[in-house]
Write a protein that holds these residues in place. Sequence first.
Motif, PDB file in Angstrom:
ATOM      1  N   LEU A 165       0.840  -1.202   0.000  1.00 62.01           N
ATOM      2  CA  LEU A 165       0.000   0.000   0.000  1.00 62.01           C
ATOM      3  C   LEU A 165       0.875   1.252   0.000  1.00 62.01           C
ATOM      4  CD1 LEU A 165      -2.555   1.714   0.440  1.00 62.01           C
ATOM      5  CD2 LEU A 165      -2.479   1.114   2.846  1.00 62.01           C
ATOM      6  N   ALA A 166       1.838   1.302   0.917  1.00 69.91           N
ATOM      7  CA  ALA A 166       2.699   2.494   1.024  1.00 69.91           C
ATOM      8  C   ALA A 166       3.451   2.725  -0.284  1.00 69.91           C
ATOM      9  CB  ALA A 166       3.670   2.327   2.189  1.00 69.91           C
ATOM     10  N   GLY A 167       3.965   1.654  -0.873  1.00 70.07           N
ATOM     11  CA  GLY A 167       4.717   1.788  -2.128  1.00 70.07           C
ATOM     12  C   GLY A 167       3.823   2.274  -3.257  1.00 70.07           C
ATOM     13  N   THR A 168       2.567   1.776  -3.280  1.00 73.12           N
ATOM     14  CA  THR A 168       1.635   2.184  -4.336  1.00 73.12           C
ATOM     15  C   THR A 168       1.332   3.668  -4.225  1.00 73.12           C
ATOM     16  OG1 THR A 168       0.663  -0.007  -4.237  1.00 73.12           O
ATOM     17  CG2 THR A 168      -0.636   1.695  -5.347  1.00 73.12           C
ATOM     18  N   ILE A 169       1.094   4.124  -2.997  1.00 69.80           N
ATOM     19  CA  ILE A 169       0.757   5.539  -2.795  1.00 69.80           C
ATOM     20  C   ILE A 169       1.937   6.424  -3.183  1.00 69.80           C
ATOM     21  CG2 ILE A 169       0.331   7.235  -0.965  1.00 69.80           C
ATOM     22  CD1 ILE A 169      -1.812   5.344   0.030  1.00 69.80           C
ATOM     23  N   ASP A 170       3.119   5.994  -2.794  1.00 71.79           N
ATOM     24  CA  ASP A 170       4.298   6.787  -3.143  1.00 71.79           C
ATOM     25  C   ASP A 170       4.483   6.842  -4.664  1.00 71.79           C
ATOM     26  OD1 ASP A 170       6.304   8.345  -1.883  1.00 71.79           O
ATOM     27  OD2 ASP A 170       7.782   6.934  -2.699  1.00 71.79           O
TER      28      ASP A 170
ATOM     29  N   TRP B 216      -7.612 -14.298   1.317  1.00 68.89           N
ATOM     30  CA  TRP B 216      -7.360 -13.056   0.573  1.00 68.89           C
ATOM     31  C   TRP B 216      -7.090 -11.896   1.527  1.00 68.89           C
ATOM     32  CZ3 TRP B 216      -6.903 -13.913  -4.492  1.00 68.89           C
ATOM     33  CH2 TRP B 216      -7.553 -15.022  -5.035  1.00 68.89           C
ATOM     34  N   SER B 217      -6.217 -11.030   1.104  1.00 67.04           N
ATOM     35  CA  SER B 217      -6.043  -9.785   1.855  1.00 67.04           C
ATOM     36  C   SER B 217      -5.878  -8.665   0.842  1.00 67.04           C
ATOM     37  CB  SER B 217      -4.816  -9.861   2.769  1.00 67.04           C
ATOM     38  OG  SER B 217      -3.658 -10.130   1.996  1.00 67.04           O
ATOM     39  N   GLY B 218      -6.009  -7.436   1.329  1.00 64.22           N
ATOM     40  CA  GLY B 218      -5.905  -6.352   0.341  1.00 64.22           C
ATOM     41  C   GLY B 218      -5.798  -4.991   0.987  1.00 64.22           C
ATOM     42  N   PHE B 219      -5.596  -4.010   0.140  1.00 61.37           N
ATOM     43  CA  PHE B 219      -5.622  -2.638   0.633  1.00 61.37           C
ATOM     44  C   PHE B 219      -6.563  -1.803  -0.217  1.00 61.37           C
ATOM     45  CE2 PHE B 219      -1.790  -2.540  -2.226  1.00 61.37           C
ATOM     46  CZ  PHE B 219      -2.188  -1.550  -3.115  1.00 61.37           C
TER      47      PHE B 219
ATOM     48  N   ALA C 233       8.731  14.062  -8.888  1.00 60.14           N
ATOM     49  CA  ALA C 233       9.610  13.301  -8.003  1.00 60.14           C
ATOM     50  C   ALA C 233       9.939  14.037  -6.704  1.00 60.14           C
ATOM     51  CB  ALA C 233      10.900  12.955  -8.739  1.00 60.14           C
ATOM     52  N   ASP C 234       9.743  15.377  -6.694  1.00 55.64           N
ATOM     53  CA  ASP C 234      10.088  16.137  -5.476  1.00 55.64           C
ATOM     54  C   ASP C 234       9.058  15.957  -4.373  1.00 55.64           C
ATOM     55  OD1 ASP C 234      11.886  17.137  -7.206  1.00 55.64           O
ATOM     56  OD2 ASP C 234      10.870  19.072  -7.499  1.00 55.64           O
ATOM     57  N   VAL C 235       7.892  15.462  -4.740  1.00 51.93           N
ATOM     58  CA  VAL C 235       6.818  15.376  -3.748  1.00 51.93           C
ATOM     59  C   VAL C 235       6.877  14.029  -3.030  1.00 51.93           C
ATOM     60  CG1 VAL C 235       4.308  15.290  -3.485  1.00 51.93           C
ATOM     61  CG2 VAL C 235       5.356  17.014  -4.955  1.00 51.93           C
ATOM     62  N   THR C 236       6.791  14.075  -1.715  1.00 50.34           N
ATOM     63  CA  THR C 236       6.823  12.833  -0.940  1.00 50.34           C
ATOM     64  C   THR C 236       5.463  12.591  -0.309  1.00 50.34           C
ATOM     65  OG1 THR C 236       8.483  14.182   0.196  1.00 50.34           O
ATOM     66  CG2 THR C 236       8.789  11.804   0.232  1.00 50.34           C
ATOM     67  N   ALA C 237       5.132  11.323  -0.130  1.00 54.09           N
ATOM     68  CA  ALA C 237       3.887  10.959   0.553  1.00 54.09           C
ATOM     69  C   ALA C 237       4.229  10.436   1.938  1.00 54.09           C
ATOM     70  CB  ALA C 237       3.164   9.884  -0.252  1.00 54.09           C
ATOM     71  N   ARG C 238       3.326  10.662   2.880  1.00 50.15           N
ATOM     72  CA  ARG C 238       3.516  10.043   4.195  1.00 50.15           C
ATOM     73  C   ARG C 238       2.178   9.503   4.688  1.00 50.15           C
ATOM     74  NH1 ARG C 238       3.800  14.763   8.930  1.00 50.15           N
ATOM     75  NH2 ARG C 238       1.644  15.398   8.628  1.00 50.15           N
ATOM     76  N   LEU C 239       2.236   8.471   5.502  1.00 53.61           N
ATOM     77  CA  LEU C 239       1.030   7.880   6.071  1.00 53.61           C
ATOM     78  C   LEU C 239       0.982   8.207   7.557  1.00 53.61           C
ATOM     79  CD1 LEU C 239       1.135   4.376   4.339  1.00 53.61           C
ATOM     80  CD2 LEU C 239      -0.188   6.378   3.689  1.00 53.61           C
ATOM     81  N   ARG C 240      -0.209   8.570   8.024  1.00 56.05           N
ATOM     82  CA  ARG C 240      -0.421   8.822   9.456  1.00 56.05           C
ATOM     83  C   ARG C 240      -1.504   7.884   9.930  1.00 56.05           C
ATOM     84  NH1 ARG C 240      -3.400  13.135  10.114  1.00 56.05           N
ATOM     85  NH2 ARG C 240      -3.507  13.629   7.898  1.00 56.05           N
ATOM     86  N   PRO C 241      -1.428   7.387  11.169  1.00 53.40           N
ATOM     87  CA  PRO C 241      -2.504   6.520  11.650  1.00 53.40           C
ATOM     88  C   PRO C 241      -3.850   7.245  11.561  1.00 53.40           C
ATOM     89  CG  PRO C 241      -0.682   6.552  13.215  1.00 53.40           C
ATOM     90  CD  PRO C 241      -0.373   7.588  12.177  1.00 53.40           C
ATOM     91  N   GLY C 242      -4.873   6.527  11.129  1.00 52.78           N
ATOM     92  CA  GLY C 242      -6.197   7.142  11.007  1.00 52.78           C
ATOM     93  C   GLY C 242      -7.258   6.115  11.325  1.00 52.78           C
ATOM     94  N   TYR C 243      -8.501   6.488  11.109  1.00 55.63           N
ATOM     95  CA  TYR C 243      -9.568   5.511  11.339  1.00 55.63           C
ATOM     96  C   TYR C 243     -10.582   5.548  10.218  1.00 55.63           C
ATOM     97  CZ  TYR C 243     -13.723   3.217  12.845  1.00 55.63           C
ATOM     98  OH  TYR C 243     -14.802   2.372  12.863  1.00 55.63           O
ATOM     99  N   PHE C 244     -10.834   4.412   9.621  1.00 53.84           N
ATOM    100  CA  PHE C 244     -11.958   4.216   8.711  1.00 53.84           C
ATOM    101  C   PHE C 244     -12.561   2.870   9.056  1.00 53.84           C
ATOM    102  CE2 PHE C 244      -9.016   6.996   6.483  1.00 53.84           C
ATOM    103  CZ  PHE C 244      -9.848   8.048   6.165  1.00 53.84           C
TER     104      PHE C 244
END
Length: 360
Positions: A246-251, A324-327, A260-271
Amino acid sequence: MNRKRPVAADEEPTGPPSAASIAAYVTRAEGLVAGAEDLGALDAAEAELLGRRAAPNVWKRALGGLAESERRELGGALNAARARIETLVATRRGDLEKVARAMVLESDRLDLTEVLPVPGPGHLHLVNRVREELEDVFLGMGYEIAEGSEVETDWYNFTALNMPPDHPARSGQDSFYLDLGDGESVVLRTHTSPVQIHLLERGELPIYAVMPGLVYRRDTPDASHLPVFHQIEGLVVDSGVTFGDLAGTIDTFTKAIFGADVTARLRPGYFPFTEPSAEFDISCTICGGVGCRTCAGVGWIELGGCGMVHPAVLESTGVDPEVWSGFAFGFGIDRVAIMRHGIEDLRTLVENDVRFLTGV
Ligand code: DAH
């Protein structure tokens, strides 16, 4: 009372008029009316010249104290003066109204012969262009594009996504319900996540899909909200899918869209439909991450939500979470569009100002 000088506003007449004071009043009135540049100034001049406390009315009341012949003579002169000023005011009002109307017409004028710099036969709206670019990025990564419908039942929009009735997460998405079926059972979809359920129900696994489309919420429009906006949803279900995927896909896709200059970050959240869940941010495209007004000084801008598909969601569609698992992820396309093009206000996208539409 001084009969030699014209009557000034702060010098109201108190006694009867003379031929000279009436003439002076007329001269002064002519100047005031001719000098009124707009309707407001004319109203003020009219009140001053013809109002209850203006010279003609004061004089009229004072005529009674004069001898018969003088009264008749001055009374006649006074009526003639008053009639003349009334006519002047009416004529001037007509002229000023004409000017005001012409100004309104001019400012509202739509020149249908104007040749606008439309490139070629026209082009896609910015949001649709960004949507197509996003689709292209995911097609390049081997995803399919799927579309759902904009009207969903409660089951697809909420319940199957692990938001049963009374789940508190529902209240975060004030919804437009349709007058169909049982009360509050059919809704204009509040997000694109219900398309996940349709894909899972299809039973064809694995799934690698993105799902763009319109969504509806009872939000008041402002610089960062529209009640009707576009989202794109992503769903991957396969065996052995990890949070790292998931993290790699988002990046990967944020770099493809923003550079390429823009970076993505993940923060804990709730859904409710993912566990664990995360919010994902990108480094601010306006200031490059140092902090500015657009990112409220933090250097990051929230783009959307994501997480590992909750086992309850897989189970609700008959997919075995042991196998099965997924994101999944979802974010606003309109927001991506304004961030990529440095547009400050989301509403600009839907105002249909031709200067904006042709400029982007
Ligand atoms: N549907 C969410 C919303 O509209 C966004 C979202 C969050 C979608 C997490 C996802 C996800 O697929 O995993 O607020």
